[in-house]
Write a protein that holds these residues in place. Structure first.
Motif, PDB file in Angstrom:
ATOM      1  N   PHE A 287       9.460  18.886  27.592  1.00  0.00           N
ATOM      2  CA  PHE A 287       8.964  17.555  27.944  1.00  0.00           C
ATOM      3  C   PHE A 287       9.457  16.772  26.743  1.00  0.00           C
ATOM      4  N   GLY A 288       9.692  15.581  27.139  1.00  0.00           N
ATOM      5  CA  GLY A 288      10.263  14.420  26.110  1.00  0.00           C
ATOM      6  C   GLY A 288       9.318  13.275  26.194  1.00  0.00           C
ATOM      7  N   ALA A 289       9.827  12.183  25.909  1.00  0.00           N
ATOM      8  CA  ALA A 289       9.089  10.949  25.699  1.00  0.00           C
ATOM      9  C   ALA A 289       8.044  10.391  26.595  1.00  0.00           C
ATOM     10  N   PRO A 290       8.811  10.418  27.856  1.00  0.00           N
ATOM     11  CA  PRO A 290       7.490  10.123  28.970  1.00  0.00           C
ATOM     12  C   PRO A 290       6.269  10.721  29.176  1.00  0.00           C
ATOM     13  N   THR A 291       6.381  12.250  28.845  1.00  0.00           N
ATOM     14  CA  THR A 291       5.181  12.998  28.812  1.00  0.00           C
ATOM     15  C   THR A 291       4.252  12.497  27.732  1.00  0.00           C
ATOM     16  N   ILE A 292       4.756  12.589  26.463  1.00  0.00           N
ATOM     17  CA  ILE A 292       4.121  11.948  25.394  1.00  0.00           C
ATOM     18  C   ILE A 292       3.361  10.860  25.466  1.00  0.00           C
ATOM     19  N   ALA A 293       4.099   9.744  26.132  1.00  0.00           N
ATOM     20  CA  ALA A 293       3.516   8.703  26.428  1.00  0.00           C
ATOM     21  C   ALA A 293       2.306   8.599  27.316  1.00  0.00           C
ATOM     22  N   PHE A 294       2.354   9.560  28.333  1.00  0.00           N
ATOM     23  CA  PHE A 294       1.273  10.001  29.285  1.00  0.00           C
ATOM     24  C   PHE A 294       0.143  10.303  28.419  1.00  0.00           C
ATOM     25  N   ILE A 295       0.427  11.343  27.790  1.00  0.00           N
ATOM     26  CA  ILE A 295      -0.896  12.012  26.825  1.00  0.00           C
ATOM     27  C   ILE A 295      -1.479  10.920  26.158  1.00  0.00           C
TER      28      ILE A 295
END
Ligand code: DP6
Length: 372
Positions: A287-295
């Motif tokens: 995963f990358g930035a979009p998943t980190i932003a969601f978390i």
């Protein structure tokens, strides 16, 4: 290697069986294998069986196949189109292995016509190999033995445990999808000592799983390849030393229906597994930035008291948000307001695989590779 239609006309009645198998979300993950050829996992795992995300597979004996292993396989897509499966190698090898396993129970002769449909889009963070191999195993067992439902399979000596053992050879996580509720896969001391046990029923504690499809791209590294890399991570030994305790704590949290305790465990578990992936050689980023932003958003919203939900992540970028069923709609609203571009699949604890009532099909050679 799709078997071409023979052009021959046949006119006979064949047994048509349909199996369904749900996907499952691992709460304590299977990551790394002690024996890759037998899918003997490095550690015990614990999952929740889902109900909406499932594979439906029908199997029919081909009346006129060129050879017994000339299985004909096709995918039914979300619309009405049916696409012949191109890469049949792994599935054909699995079916021939399975045929040998079934032989003590029935003649298991002939090639199969197999049609598969997933209720969810591929590459959306739902393990299609788990539901896929579980459904394929049951459908093939039904078609080859003539059993039209799970009871008939059972009467032949083909129990859920045996189906689970067989499905595991296709894909490890498939062994948990045969059973319902909360399912533990125990590795045992030898590959033959493995056990898969439903430890709590779905009724014990129904939970919602909101699958947040942030990224629809196909994953770059298959789970099978990821498993092979796991032991190259310096973190793997640390992970192994704490997993028994984590699984015990997760099972206790489920027993006591303690969502905060379970949620804390599954978030730590998911991040730990991905830390192993990211520190493997070669490095594996799912995963990358979009998943980190969601978390980050989920954790901040929880800390602010806006929601009671926790995430887990399999080998992909799309989080599974675990929450109480009665909170699911409100949490869905919050997620979609914050991330309007993503799609949500609303799932919940489910009850395991089925073999549908048989349907007699009068087969006057349909002639095509996908003729269902
Ligand atoms: C991250 O079962 O897909 O979903 O046995 O090689 O087919 P193979 O791997 P697979 O691995 C699943 C990995 C996981 C965690 C889990 O489901 O436990």
């Amino acid at each position: 290697m799709v078997n071409q239609p023979s052009g021959k006309k046949s006119n006979q009645t064949t047994l048509h069986v349909t199996a369904t198998a749900p996907s499952n979300i691992a709460l304590v993950k299977y990551w790394g294998k002690s024996d890759a050829s037998l899918n003997w996992p490095a550690n015990d795992s614990l999952s929740m069986t889902l109900s909406q995300a499932k594979t439906t597979t029908s199997a029919t004996m081909q009346p006129d196949a060129a050879t017994p292993s000339a299985h004909r396989m096709a995918f039914k897509t979300a619309g009405s189109a049916t696409i012949p499966m191109r890469d049949l190698g792994k599935t054909t090898r699995y079916l021939e292995w399975l045929r040998n396993e079934i032989r003590p129970f029935a003649a298991a002769e002939g090639a199969l016509d197999i049609l598969t449909h997933n209720s969810f889009p591929s590459s959306c963070g739902i393990a299609s190999s788990a539901s896929g191999f579980a459904a394929l195993t049951i459908a093939a067992a039904g078609a080859w033995t003539g059993a039209k439902n799970m009871d008939e399979l059972h009467r032949l000596g083909i129990t859920r445990d045996l189906l689970s053992t067989w499905a595991r050879r296709g894909s490890g996580s498939a062994c948990r999808s045969i059973h319902g509720g909360y399912v533990q896969w125990i590795r045992g001391e030898a590959p033959t000592g493995q056990k898969v046990r439903p430890i709590f029923s779905p009724e014990h504690w129904p939970l919602a799983d909101l699958i947040v499809v942030i990224d629809r791209g196909a994953k770059s590294i298959s789970s099978t390849e990821g498993h092979a890399r796991a032991f190259s991570s310096p973190l793997m030994s640390v992970r192994m030393s704490g997993l028994d305790e984590r699984l015990k704590n997760a099972a206790q949290a489920i027993e006591g229906r303690d969502l905060e305790r379970l949620g804390t465990i599954i978030e730590c578990e998911a991040i730990e597994m991905h830390s192993v992936m990211m520190t493997s050689q070669p490095r594996t980023d799912y995963f990358g930035a979009p998943t980190i932003a969601f978390i980050q958003w989920l954790r901040e919203s929880r800390a602010a008291g806006n929601l009671a939900a926790w995430f887990t992540l399999d080998a992909g970028p799309n989080p599974h948000v675990i929450c109480r069923p009665e909170d699911a709609d409100a949490i869905k609203g919050l997620i979609l307001a914050q991330f309007p571009g993503c799609t949500l699949i609303h799932d919940q604890t489910g009850s395991g695989a089925t073999l549908g009532p048989g349907q007699e099909t009068h087969n006057a050679n349909q002639g095509g590779s996908d003729g269902h």
